[in-house]
Design a protein around this motif. Structure first.
Motif, PDB file in Angstrom:
ATOM      1  N   ILE A 136       0.890  -1.160   0.789  1.00  0.00           N
ATOM      2  CA  ILE A 136       0.052   0.299   0.219  1.00  0.00           C
ATOM      3  C   ILE A 136       1.213   1.413  -0.315  1.00  0.00           C
ATOM      4  O   ILE A 136       1.927   1.023   0.784  1.00  0.00           O
ATOM      5  N   LEU A 137       0.971   2.740  -1.086  1.00  0.00           N
ATOM      6  CA  LEU A 137       1.351   3.102  -0.992  1.00  0.00           C
ATOM      7  C   LEU A 137       0.487   4.670  -0.470  1.00  0.00           C
ATOM      8  O   LEU A 137      -1.147   4.796  -1.082  1.00  0.00           O
ATOM      9  N   GLU A 138       0.440   5.169   0.443  1.00  0.00           N
ATOM     10  CA  GLU A 138       0.352   6.727   0.929  1.00  0.00           C
ATOM     11  C   GLU A 138       0.316   7.841  -0.185  1.00  0.00           C
ATOM     12  O   GLU A 138       1.430   8.295   0.125  1.00  0.00           O
ATOM     13  N   LEU A 139      -0.993   7.885  -0.784  1.00  0.00           N
ATOM     14  CA  LEU A 139      -0.660   9.049  -2.296  1.00  0.00           C
ATOM     15  C   LEU A 139      -0.280  10.747  -1.445  1.00  0.00           C
ATOM     16  O   LEU A 139      -0.892  10.996  -0.104  1.00  0.00           O
ATOM     17  N   GLU A 140       0.426  11.236  -2.058  1.00  0.00           N
ATOM     18  CA  GLU A 140       0.800  12.510  -1.508  1.00  0.00           C
ATOM     19  C   GLU A 140      -0.119  13.691  -1.937  1.00  0.00           C
ATOM     20  O   GLU A 140      -1.220  12.976  -2.794  1.00  0.00           O
ATOM     21  N   SER A 141      -0.301  15.160  -1.158  1.00  0.00           N
ATOM     22  CA  SER A 141      -2.165  15.238  -2.385  1.00  0.00           C
ATOM     23  C   SER A 141      -1.707  15.592  -3.784  1.00  0.00           C
ATOM     24  O   SER A 141      -2.862  15.990  -4.153  1.00  0.00           O
ATOM     25  N   SER A 265       1.718   7.083 -14.561  1.00  0.00           N
ATOM     26  CA  SER A 265       0.290   7.478 -15.122  1.00  0.00           C
ATOM     27  C   SER A 265      -0.251   7.045 -14.713  1.00  0.00           C
ATOM     28  O   SER A 265      -1.302   7.735 -14.427  1.00  0.00           O
ATOM     29  N   VAL A 266      -0.712   5.523 -13.793  1.00  0.00           N
ATOM     30  CA  VAL A 266      -1.583   5.053 -13.155  1.00  0.00           C
ATOM     31  C   VAL A 266      -2.130   6.135 -11.763  1.00  0.00           C
ATOM     32  O   VAL A 266      -2.805   6.654 -11.418  1.00  0.00           O
ATOM     33  N   LEU A 267      -0.614   6.564 -11.403  1.00  0.00           N
ATOM     34  CA  LEU A 267      -0.020   7.014  -9.637  1.00  0.00           C
ATOM     35  C   LEU A 267      -0.692   8.289  -9.916  1.00  0.00           C
ATOM     36  O   LEU A 267      -1.449   9.187  -9.224  1.00  0.00           O
ATOM     37  N   SER A 268      -0.237   8.902 -11.164  1.00  0.00           N
ATOM     38  CA  SER A 268      -0.774  10.624 -11.066  1.00  0.00           C
ATOM     39  C   SER A 268      -2.179  10.437 -11.728  1.00  0.00           C
ATOM     40  O   SER A 268      -2.562  11.883 -11.237  1.00  0.00           O
ATOM     41  N   TYR A 269      -3.274   9.490 -12.426  1.00  0.00           N
ATOM     42  CA  TYR A 269      -4.388   9.672 -11.989  1.00  0.00           C
ATOM     43  C   TYR A 269      -4.771   9.794 -11.216  1.00  0.00           C
ATOM     44  O   TYR A 269      -5.481  10.537 -10.649  1.00  0.00           O
ATOM     45  N   ALA A 270      -4.751   8.917 -10.251  1.00  0.00           N
ATOM     46  CA  ALA A 270      -5.036   8.282  -8.758  1.00  0.00           C
ATOM     47  C   ALA A 270      -5.359   9.648  -8.058  1.00  0.00           C
ATOM     48  O   ALA A 270      -5.754   9.884  -7.438  1.00  0.00           O
ATOM     49  N   ILE A 271      -4.167  10.741  -7.732  1.00  0.00           N
ATOM     50  CA  ILE A 271      -3.855  11.425  -7.140  1.00  0.00           C
ATOM     51  C   ILE A 271      -4.700  12.575  -7.787  1.00  0.00           C
ATOM     52  O   ILE A 271      -5.372  13.286  -7.245  1.00  0.00           O
ATOM     53  N   GLU A 272      -4.893  12.395  -8.618  1.00  0.00           N
ATOM     54  CA  GLU A 272      -5.320  13.677  -9.732  1.00  0.00           C
ATOM     55  C   GLU A 272      -7.092  13.518  -9.306  1.00  0.00           C
ATOM     56  O   GLU A 272      -7.864  14.443  -9.678  1.00  0.00           O
ATOM     57  N   SER A 273      -7.084  12.203  -8.964  1.00  0.00           N
ATOM     58  CA  SER A 273      -8.821  11.596  -8.698  1.00  0.00           C
ATOM     59  C   SER A 273      -9.169  11.690  -7.509  1.00  0.00           C
ATOM     60  O   SER A 273     -10.205  11.337  -7.169  1.00  0.00           O
ATOM     61  N   MET A 275      -8.082  10.322  -4.998  1.00  0.00           N
ATOM     62  CA  MET A 275      -7.332   9.129  -4.538  1.00  0.00           C
ATOM     63  C   MET A 275      -6.228   9.211  -3.464  1.00  0.00           C
ATOM     64  O   MET A 275      -5.005  10.212  -3.367  1.00  0.00           O
ATOM     65  N   LYS A 276      -6.251   8.893  -1.961  1.00  0.00           N
ATOM     66  CA  LYS A 276      -5.476   9.107  -0.601  1.00  0.00           C
ATOM     67  C   LYS A 276      -4.377   7.817  -0.519  1.00  0.00           C
ATOM     68  O   LYS A 276      -3.508   7.777  -0.276  1.00  0.00           O
ATOM     69  N   SER A 277      -4.712   6.459  -0.932  1.00  0.00           N
ATOM     70  CA  SER A 277      -3.767   5.646  -1.065  1.00  0.00           C
ATOM     71  C   SER A 277      -4.729   4.795  -1.878  1.00  0.00           C
ATOM     72  O   SER A 277      -5.496   4.528  -2.818  1.00  0.00           O
ATOM     73  N   PHE A 278      -3.326   3.561  -2.246  1.00  0.00           N
ATOM     74  CA  PHE A 278      -2.951   3.212  -3.634  1.00  0.00           C
ATOM     75  C   PHE A 278      -2.318   1.509  -2.938  1.00  0.00           C
ATOM     76  O   PHE A 278      -1.612   1.774  -2.952  1.00  0.00           O
TER      77      PHE A 278
END
Length: 353
Positions: A136-141, A265-273, A275-278
């Protein structure tokens, strides 16, 4: 008083509303997963809901599977790592599990396979070296903050792919010729790699039905070399959490680092959407996929899998250690792609993991 009911398609809205607000829910808990299983492979859903009065307070998604010559069994859930019972409290969760054990496993004399997990990080030294974990990766803002959080080596690998002229697109399900071409490119990549790994691939219908059922809660990310699709991934979303059940790139382009750009690419879109964790998916401690995911900043969380037969716990054999399986894998990777694409889905349908 807790009442357990079997829910159907008419209850999708109330089911997903509960899953949306539950901290322990994964994207696999969404009603869409069962819909895709039924539409593509024909297995029945047994989605259990726990109610206090008219209020849904817990859920346990189950699929009833059966091979042509085998006994039926229930699994929560097939084809993914973690989708066990979730509830408002432990007592309600235990009620769901007790119902599944007695009403389904004992009375029907069937197996019950449960795959459970948590989002809480586990201490690596407390995990058995052969244990399966989710990463699990906790995403930045923001995207910029996320890139800055990476170590310099990882940032340079992402930039290497960009300098090599690779590009990416992100799209969601739509009934268009353009999307169908993108989907076909994704399937070519993943089926080629599954053959190389000696493993049967899912049917095109399975992936298509997943994207269709999840709709705006899923996206397809692709990596291109000029006009050719050389990598792809499907990401599922629920609330502020994302999961990547399938990601693959063509090995002949490894020198260009497409895998690094695909994940970025998938992480960038997750952050823009928002998402808080991945969830990067399942790995074994210290093996190759574990180390790959660890470099992105992921932390392991313990997976808790169990199997009941007629209500009694049994040891779940690790099929990865099967000698017969290794022989089959060696033969499979030498079989023509057209044949593995024809036969693979007919086999993969009955493999619950």
């Amino acid at each position: 008083m807790i009442e357990i009911k079997r829910l159907n398609d008419t209850h999708q809205a109330i089911w997903d509303s509960y899953v949306d607000q539950c901290d322990e829910a994964t994207p696999y808990h969404r009603f869409a997963w069962g819909q895709a299983v039924k539409a593509s492979y024909g297995f029945d859903t047994h989605y259990l809901g726990a109610f206090e009065g008219d209020t849904l307070v817990g859920v346990l998604p189950l699929i009833k599977m059966q091979s042509p010559l085998g006994k039926a069994y229930y699994v929560s859930l097939p084809y993914c790592d973690c989708a066990g019972a979730i509830a408002d409290d432990l007592k309600i969760k235990e009620s769901l599990l007790e119902y599944a054990s007695t009403t389904l496993s004992v009375k029907q004399n069937t197996s019950l396979v449960l795959r459970d997990g948590t989002y809480e990080s586990s201490l690596t030294e407390q995990i058995d070296e052969n244990a399966k974990v989710r990463m699990i990766l906790e995403l930045e803002s923001t995207v910029d903050e996320q890139m800055s959080a990476f170590k310099s080596k990882l940032r340079s690998q992402i930039r290497k792919a960009e300098k090599n002229g690779l590009t990416t697109t992100v799209t969601q399900f739509q009934m268009s010729d353009a999307f169908k071409r993108q989907f076909a490119g994704f399937y070519h990549v993943i089926s080629s790699n599954m053959r190389a790994l000696g493993s049967p691939v899912h049917s095109t219908s399975w992936f298509f039905e997943i994207l269709k059922a999840y709709d705006k809660n899923a996206y397809l990310s692709l990596v291109y070399k000029d006009e050719e699709i050389i990598g792809g991934a499907i990401v599922l979303m629920n609330g502020d959490k994302g999961s990547i059940p399938w990601a693959s790139t063509l090995s002949e382009y490894n020198r260009l680092a497409p895998n690094m750009l695909l994940y970025w690419s998938v992480l960038s879109y997750a952050i823009e959407s928002d998402m808080k964790s991945f969830d990067f998916g399942r790995s074994t401690i210290n093996e190759g996929t574990y180390k790959f995911k660890k470099q992105w900043g992921c932390e392991p969380t313990q997976l808790n899998w169990s199997e009941l037969v007629a209500g009694k716990a049994v040891e779940n054999e690790d099929m990865n250690k099967s000698t017969a399986r290794k022989v089959v894998e060696q033969l499979w990777c030498k079989t023509p792609l057209s044949l593995t694409n024809l036969l693979g889905p007919r086999i993969r349908k009955y493999i619950s993991l």
